[in-house]
Design a protein around this motif. Structure first.
Motif, short mmCIF file in Angstrom:
data_model
loop_
_atom_site.label_atom_id
_atom_site.label_comp_id
_atom_site.label_asym_id
_atom_site.label_seq_id
_atom_site.Cartn_x
_atom_site.Cartn_y
_atom_site.Cartn_z
N HIS A 273 12.30 8.59 -2.92
CA HIS A 273 11.36 8.21 -1.73
C HIS A 273 9.98 8.59 -2.40
O HIS A 273 9.09 7.80 -2.30
CB HIS A 273 11.77 9.07 -0.71
CG HIS A 273 10.60 8.81 0.32
ND1 HIS A 273 9.46 9.66 0.35
CD2 HIS A 273 10.57 8.02 1.48
CE1 HIS A 273 8.66 9.19 1.52
NE2 HIS A 273 9.24 8.23 2.38
N ALA A 274 10.00 9.47 -3.22
CA ALA A 274 8.44 9.97 -3.77
C ALA A 274 8.01 8.89 -4.92
O ALA A 274 6.72 8.42 -4.61
CB ALA A 274 8.52 11.20 -4.49
N ARG A 275 9.05 8.34 -5.32
CA ARG A 275 8.51 7.16 -6.47
C ARG A 275 8.29 5.88 -5.74
O ARG A 275 7.31 5.19 -6.22
CB ARG A 275 9.80 6.94 -7.44
CG ARG A 275 10.26 7.83 -8.57
CD ARG A 275 11.02 7.43 -9.46
NE ARG A 275 12.60 7.30 -8.94
CZ ARG A 275 13.41 8.08 -8.85
NH1 ARG A 275 13.12 9.35 -9.54
NH2 ARG A 275 14.59 8.04 -8.44
N ARG A 276 9.00 5.67 -4.63
CA ARG A 276 8.66 4.43 -3.86
C ARG A 276 7.21 4.71 -3.29
O ARG A 276 6.22 3.74 -3.09
CB ARG A 276 9.70 4.12 -2.91
CG ARG A 276 10.79 3.67 -3.24
CD ARG A 276 11.91 3.29 -2.13
NE ARG A 276 13.14 2.93 -2.80
CZ ARG A 276 14.17 2.67 -1.97
NH1 ARG A 276 13.88 2.60 -0.56
NH2 ARG A 276 15.41 2.30 -2.44
N GLN A 277 6.81 5.74 -2.79
CA GLN A 277 5.67 6.14 -1.95
C GLN A 277 4.54 6.09 -3.12
O GLN A 277 3.30 5.35 -3.03
CB GLN A 277 5.45 7.48 -1.37
CG GLN A 277 6.40 7.68 -0.04
CD GLN A 277 5.98 6.56 0.79
OE1 GLN A 277 6.53 5.62 1.29
NE2 GLN A 277 4.67 6.98 1.50
N GLN A 278 4.78 6.63 -4.37
CA GLN A 278 3.87 6.53 -5.47
C GLN A 278 3.32 5.21 -5.92
O GLN A 278 2.18 4.74 -5.91
CB GLN A 278 4.35 7.42 -6.72
CG GLN A 278 3.33 7.49 -7.49
CD GLN A 278 3.87 8.18 -8.61
OE1 GLN A 278 4.98 8.35 -9.27
NE2 GLN A 278 2.81 8.97 -9.57
N ALA A 279 4.45 4.08 -5.96
CA ALA A 279 4.32 2.77 -6.36
C ALA A 279 3.59 2.06 -5.30
O ALA A 279 2.70 1.29 -5.70
CB ALA A 279 5.70 2.02 -6.50
N LEU A 280 3.92 2.46 -3.89
CA LEU A 280 3.03 1.66 -2.68
C LEU A 280 1.65 2.15 -2.90
O LEU A 280 0.77 1.38 -2.68
CB LEU A 280 3.80 2.11 -1.45
CG LEU A 280 4.97 1.51 -1.21
CD1 LEU A 280 5.44 1.80 0.03
CD2 LEU A 280 4.88 -0.12 -1.22
N SER A 281 1.35 3.45 -3.28
CA SER A 281 -0.06 3.94 -3.16
C SER A 281 -0.77 3.39 -4.39
O SER A 281 -1.97 2.81 -4.10
CB SER A 281 -0.08 5.62 -3.29
OG SER A 281 0.39 6.09 -2.22
N GLU B 291 0.01 0.54 -5.68
CA GLU B 291 -0.47 -1.14 -5.44
C GLU B 291 -1.35 -1.17 -4.21
O GLU B 291 -2.52 -2.12 -4.42
CB GLU B 291 0.80 -1.68 -4.64
CG GLU B 291 0.75 -3.07 -4.42
CD GLU B 291 2.00 -3.51 -3.93
OE1 GLU B 291 2.13 -4.65 -3.27
OE2 GLU B 291 3.22 -3.01 -3.79
N HIS B 292 -1.39 -0.21 -3.39
CA HIS B 292 -2.66 -0.32 -2.22
C HIS B 292 -3.82 0.05 -2.89
O HIS B 292 -4.88 -0.73 -2.67
CB HIS B 292 -2.30 0.86 -1.23
CG HIS B 292 -3.46 0.88 -0.29
ND1 HIS B 292 -3.58 -0.03 0.54
CD2 HIS B 292 -4.18 1.98 0.01
CE1 HIS B 292 -4.36 0.19 1.59
NE2 HIS B 292 -4.89 1.57 0.96
N GLU B 293 -4.08 0.93 -3.99
CA GLU B 293 -5.19 1.38 -4.74
C GLU B 293 -5.73 0.16 -5.27
O GLU B 293 -7.13 -0.28 -5.52
CB GLU B 293 -5.11 2.58 -5.49
CG GLU B 293 -5.13 3.87 -4.86
CD GLU B 293 -6.10 4.19 -3.88
OE1 GLU B 293 -7.40 3.97 -4.46
OE2 GLU B 293 -6.18 4.70 -2.90
N GLU B 294 -4.80 -0.42 -6.12
CA GLU B 294 -5.09 -1.75 -7.01
C GLU B 294 -5.79 -2.71 -5.91
O GLU B 294 -6.77 -3.54 -6.41
CB GLU B 294 -4.01 -2.36 -7.92
CG GLU B 294 -3.56 -1.12 -9.09
CD GLU B 294 -2.24 -1.59 -9.26
OE1 GLU B 294 -1.73 -2.88 -9.21
OE2 GLU B 294 -2.00 -1.11 -10.64
N GLU B 295 -5.20 -2.74 -4.94
CA GLU B 295 -5.75 -3.98 -3.89
C GLU B 295 -7.01 -3.84 -3.66
O GLU B 295 -7.87 -4.80 -3.20
CB GLU B 295 -4.67 -4.33 -2.71
CG GLU B 295 -4.97 -5.25 -1.90
CD GLU B 295 -5.04 -6.87 -2.43
OE1 GLU B 295 -5.52 -7.61 -1.72
OE2 GLU B 295 -4.33 -6.91 -3.74
N LEU B 296 -7.10 -2.46 -3.27
CA LEU B 296 -8.49 -2.09 -2.68
C LEU B 296 -9.56 -2.17 -3.73
O LEU B 296 -10.59 -2.79 -3.39
CB LEU B 296 -8.57 -0.79 -1.91
CG LEU B 296 -7.83 -0.50 -0.83
CD1 LEU B 296 -8.04 1.22 -0.58
CD2 LEU B 296 -8.40 -1.26 0.31
#
Length: 256
Positions: A131-139, A141-146
């Motif tokens: 779960h921590a790995r998935r959350q880190q990947a989503l974070s 991805e979100h930062e890159e999009e921003l």
């Protein structure tokens, strides 16, 4: 001589209670209790050593004081652990013991206190790590999009950068650039990070101020006030830099 039977008492973890007569403390144990973490599918394994004590001799409301005390400690522990991850066992154990270690009222006339030891099974740790790995990947991805959107906003808000960007992207549609400029009229440049809001506000204010100073006289007056302010604050390097921006007086004297 007659000797009375000697009975060993279990040591109490409780301090003497000032209200009513308190009987000796009685030990209780909770072993291998499964309690959910902040992730609903991931559990702590909890061991609690506790003590319950009645502040009244045989209170009528306590039909099964051991069950009441156990349930009270169990509910206290579960409430705390729902806020923690199994990957942070030390922090969770400190938090739970800070609560269980204080004497609390499980029911009228019944006090409890306890100490917990936490474990996490390999399976629960694996689930939490995944779960921590998935959350880190989503974070990420979100930062890159921003970052991508902020860069695009910066380009579109600047007329010169916007023109170059459009020519590079759509060299055969240059005639449509004017319509895009009209649609983007008033688009502000991207803001700084939230934790640097004051810096961002000052930069935007300064840019707008310089833009609105249309005449050389207005700019000269602004720089004069700015230089005096920097000199008063003791920022001599900034004051010298601002002095260089001033228009040299016609008589050639050095501006003060």
């Amino acid at each position: 001589m007659i000797f009375l039977p000697w009975r060993r008492r279990t040591p109490s973890l409780l301090a003497p209670c000032a209200v009513g007569a308190q009987t000796a403390g009685h030990s209780l144990v909770l072993q291998n209790e499964r309690m959910v973490s902040h992730l609903k599918a991931v559990y702590f394994t909890v061991h609690i050593d506790g003590t319950w004590s009645s502040t009244q001799p045989d209170p009528p409301s306590l039909h099964n004081p051991v069950a009441i005390a156990r349930n009270h400690l169990r509910r206290q522990a579960a409430k705390i652990l729902r806020q923690h991850c199994v990957l942070d066992l030390a922090a969770a154990q400190d938090d739970i013991n800070a609560v269980l270690g204080q004497q609390s009222c499980a029911a009228p006339g019944l006090k409890t206190v306890g100490a917990a030891r936490l474990e996490a099974s390999p399976r629960d740790r694996e689930l939490a790590e995944e779960h921590a790995r998935r959350q880190q990947a989503l974070s990420l991805e979100h930062e890159e999009e921003l970052d991508r959107l902020a860069h695009l906003q910066h380009v579109l808000a600047d007329p010169d950068l916007r023109r170059v960007w459009w020519i590079a992207r759509f060299p055969d549609r240059f005639g449509e650039l004017e319509a895009l400029a009209t649609a983007l009229q008033g688009l502000p440049p991207p803001r700084e990070a939230k934790n640097d809001g004051l810096r961002s506000d000052i930069l935007r204010f300064t840019e707008q101020l310089v833009t609105d100073l249309h005449t050389p006289q207005q700019r000269e007056l602004f720089l004069q006030v700015l230089i005096q302010t920097l000199q008063t604050l003791g920022h001599h390097e900034l004051k010298d830099a601002a002095t260089q921006w001033r228009t040299p007086p016609e008589n050639g004297s050095t501006p003060q």
